[in-house]
Each structure stands twice: as structure tokens, then as C-alpha cells.
Design a protein around this motif. Sequence first.
Motif, PDB file in Angstrom:
ATOM      1  N   ASP A 127      57.072  43.358  42.585  1.00 37.27           N
ATOM      2  CA  ASP A 127      57.675  43.516  41.262  1.00 37.27           C
ATOM      3  C   ASP A 127      58.600  42.351  40.931  1.00 37.27           C
ATOM      4  OD1 ASP A 127      56.493  45.980  40.442  1.00 37.27           O
ATOM      5  OD2 ASP A 127      57.771  47.037  41.873  1.00 37.27           O
TER       6      ASP A 127
ATOM      7  N   GLY B 180      48.181  48.136  32.036  1.00 44.70           N
ATOM      8  CA  GLY B 180      49.634  48.141  32.053  1.00 44.70           C
ATOM      9  C   GLY B 180      50.215  46.764  32.315  1.00 44.70           C
TER      10      GLY B 180
ATOM     11  N   LYS C  41      50.186  44.971  35.178  1.00 43.15           N
ATOM     12  CA  LYS C  41      50.521  44.633  36.560  1.00 43.15           C
ATOM     13  C   LYS C  41      49.475  43.666  37.113  1.00 43.15           C
ATOM     14  CE  LYS C  41      52.411  45.214  40.757  1.00 43.15           C
ATOM     15  NZ  LYS C  41      53.801  44.929  41.124  1.00 43.15           N
TER      16      LYS C  41
ATOM     17  N   VAL D 267      60.319  47.469  36.451  1.00 44.76           N
ATOM     18  CA  VAL D 267      59.510  48.672  36.249  1.00 44.76           C
ATOM     19  C   VAL D 267      60.066  49.507  35.094  1.00 44.76           C
ATOM     20  CG1 VAL D 267      58.789  50.841  37.309  1.00 44.76           C
ATOM     21  CG2 VAL D 267      58.721  48.718  38.631  1.00 44.76           C
TER      22      VAL D 267
ATOM     23  N   LYS E 196      62.175  48.620  32.585  1.00 47.56           N
ATOM     24  CA  LYS E 196      62.246  47.939  31.286  1.00 47.56           C
ATOM     25  C   LYS E 196      60.966  47.168  30.940  1.00 47.56           C
ATOM     26  CE  LYS E 196      66.581  48.913  30.187  1.00 47.56           C
ATOM     27  NZ  LYS E 196      66.970  49.611  28.938  1.00 47.56           N
ATOM     28  N   GLU E 197      59.908  47.384  31.709  1.00 46.48           N
ATOM     29  CA  GLU E 197      58.600  46.793  31.429  1.00 46.48           C
ATOM     30  C   GLU E 197      58.648  45.268  31.393  1.00 46.48           C
ATOM     31  OE1 GLU E 197      57.256  48.595  27.843  1.00 46.48           O
ATOM     32  OE2 GLU E 197      56.967  50.569  28.743  1.00 46.48           O
ATOM     33  N   ARG E 198      59.140  44.684  32.471  1.00 47.01           N
ATOM     34  CA  ARG E 198      59.130  43.231  32.689  1.00 47.01           C
ATOM     35  C   ARG E 198      59.749  42.443  31.539  1.00 47.01           C
ATOM     36  NH1 ARG E 198      54.133  44.979  33.898  1.00 47.01           N
ATOM     37  NH2 ARG E 198      53.290  44.007  32.029  1.00 47.01           N
TER      38      ARG E 198
END
Length: 466
Positions: A32, A87, A89, A356, A358-360
Motif C-alpha cells: 500500500d 478498484g 490496486k 486504503v 482515503k483511496e490513494r
Amino acid sequence: MASSLVFNVRRQQPVLVAPAKPTPHEFKPVSDIDDQEGLRFQTPSVQIYRNHVALRGLNLSQLIQKGLAEALVFYYPLAGRLRARPGGKLVVECTGEGVLFIVAEADVRLEQLGDAPQPPFPCIDELLYDVPGSGAIVDCPLLLIQLTHLKCGGFILGLRFNHVMCDNAGIVKFMHAVAEMIIGARAPSITPVWQRELLDARQPPRITCAHQEYEYKEEAHHPNAASLLAADQMLQRCFFFGAREIATLRNLLPPHLRSCTTTFELLTACLWRCRTAAIAPAPDEEVRVLCVVNTRAKYNPPLPTGYYGNVVAFPAAVSPAGKLCQSPVEYAVELVKKAKADATREYMQSVADLMVVKERPPFKVVRTWMVSDLTRGGSGLVDFGWGVPVYSGPPKSVVGENPGMLSFYVPFRNGKGEEGLVALVCLPEPEMEKFSIEVDSMVDDTNKEKLPVAELVQPLYLPVGE
């Protein structure tokens, strides 16, 4: 390297260098920390080598390709391709396809590049060819290397790597492994370790630290959410700081800070003030400097020595512009020291959790300056058997999508033989001139014996994109 220097390069067709032996076909998720938006870019570097008696009669291209192929057996994820999952990732598909390799010849000799070659290099597009279709983050080769032979028998190794895969320390590990394979080793002296789960978010994730370096969605419509630095009419310029310049700046500090302040902290604080004065934001506007910190030493128990993923933090020092410029230098120094101290093991875990939750989020770019210290990076010690490079580091300061945001400190010996570092800075032309004056003034104001501007500010600059 003189900015007026123009030379011709004859390139062979790019080839893919695959691992020398079969490697597993598998999918490996990145961490991450690796996966953050701010690291999704390609990072260029160059290493310049003199002619050496050991090179006579050798096929350098074959040797380097052989070393690459053998090192990729151990670093086989680098021979794969990043894929995007639902998503967003990223994972590495270990396909074994290989890395791009280019052989070229240039019609210049090393001495034509100057007594002490330094960035920005006006010929970087010749030394590191952007193979069409190779520069994306996903579904592309993860590493590109160009070997350029010079007329004198020296050579230049241009390298571009996908930052999602590794940080500077990680890619240096790989290049040392390539060098060891060329010299005759059967395996790298440091066994590479993947284990990206070590830098993944917790379950459940919890943000435990303040992270002023990232731009959150709720801030996206801030009235100042636009960079003050335009992408066009930007200049890159190199500033040399030797022992005398650093000592002069250190004398700006009160006695209790002089011995406990690192060169990075001192120089970053001083240049942050100079840069802020040059871009002249309103006194109440917030400015920040992000310090790129290698946090490997913060882990206890330690990370495996061979871990080559991203272990960097970007803690921010933040201040109102007016207070930063009007306060004594120790004010900025204390802010930079605190930012660096914030980059703990817990801070890194909090960043992973933040990605994770705050969605990058991307980095803040408004009135933001980022500094990466490569003076101890180790790339200058990569020896393929023919001596260490005369220059090793970034060829320019424009990396990623935000020109002017990122600067590098690179170890350097100038034409007089003086050891020090160069700070590579990028600003629009009017601000660059103001910045140069500010830097010169900061040195002159603390030294009764006037220092010539030419000794402090190297007269080498280059518009972005050339």
C-alpha cells in the motif's frame, strides 16, 4: 555539460532482456506504500563512466545484457508487468517478458561534456530514448536501460524505472546485483526480498498521524487548488554547495543548532526560504516542503536487508509564507527537523492505512516543494569492473506531472576538485532569477568577504522539455 552541446546518437533497435533462467509466473501485489498515486511515475537517472583499461577488447553490450539477464533471475518481478485490478490496486504479473535495453553510439568524447558533467543534461532524450509505448505505468516494461558508447571509449548508462516497483535504494540494490553478475558472481551478495505485505495497511486500518503532504477529496475545491508554477517557460538550474558555502550557511544558526543540524536540514531550510521569497505568495498563504525520507532505519525489527520496495515517507514542514521569510533561519530549520523526526515506523503504517481509507490521495502540489537527498544513495558506487561513475544521479529535476515541485541533492565534485553537492532546482524563468539572487544574498550577508555569484550558482540552465 554545456547547454549548447549538440551531438548525434545512432541507436540500435530496442530489445527485451529476459531472465537468464525460467522464473515463476505469478501475481504479486505491491504494498500500500508502493501503490500510492504520488509514486506512479517513471524515474530517470544517468551514470557516466570514463574509459578504462579493463574495457579493451570487451563487448560491453553483451556483458551488460548478460548481467541484466542473470540479475533478473533473482529480481524476476522487474521482468514482469504491472496490472490494474478492480478498484485501481496494482499487482505485478511476473511474465518474464524482460526489461528494455538499447545500445547507442554518440559522436562526442567525455571531455566535451565538461570538466565536471552535471545536470540538467540538454541531451537527455538522446541518452535515454523514450521507446514509443513504453512510458505508461501499467502493461509496460518496468525498466529501460540505454548504453551509449562515447568516442573516447567511455560510456553512459541511462536508466528509467517505474517508481511503483522500488525506491532509489531499491533500484541501487538491483544495479549492484547486475554489477556483481558481470564480475562473475553466481548470486547477488544481498538476496532480494519481496514481502510487500510488510508495508500494507492494518486490518482494520487506522490513521494515527497527521499527513499534511496529501491532498484529500474534501480539499479539492479549495480556491487556491492550482499550482503557482506553470508547466511552460520553466528553467532547470544547478547550484553547487561545497564546504565553504555550507559552513557560511551554518553560521546563520544559533550555537545550539549548529552541531546538531544535518546538511540536509540546513540546506533545505535555507533554500525553502529562498524559493518562497522567489515565488512571492501572500504572507498568510501556507507553503510547505516535503522531505523525502528513507525510513528503513526506523523499523524494529528491521526490514529484510534485501527488501527493494518503496520505504520512503514524505513528511511536510508547513508555515505561513510571511512568517517563513521574515523569521530567522532557525525557524525553518526547526520545522524541517520536526518533519523528518515525524517519519517513524508508526508514521509509515499510518500512511499505508491512509492510502486504503482515503483511496490513494495524491500529493499536495500548491505552494509545495519536495526535496530528495541522493548524496548517500549509493548509485555512485556501482562498479561493473571498470571504475565508479564520474556522475551518477538524475539528469533533470522535471519528474512526474508537476514541473518545479521536485528537487534533488546529488554528490558532486566541481571543476576545481572541491567536494560538495549540487541542488537541482526547477522554476519559471523570472522566479529562477529571484531565487538565484536570494541564494547569493543568503551567503553574502553572513560573510564579510564577498563570495562571487559564479562560485555559488552554476550558470547552467535549461528550459523544461529540451
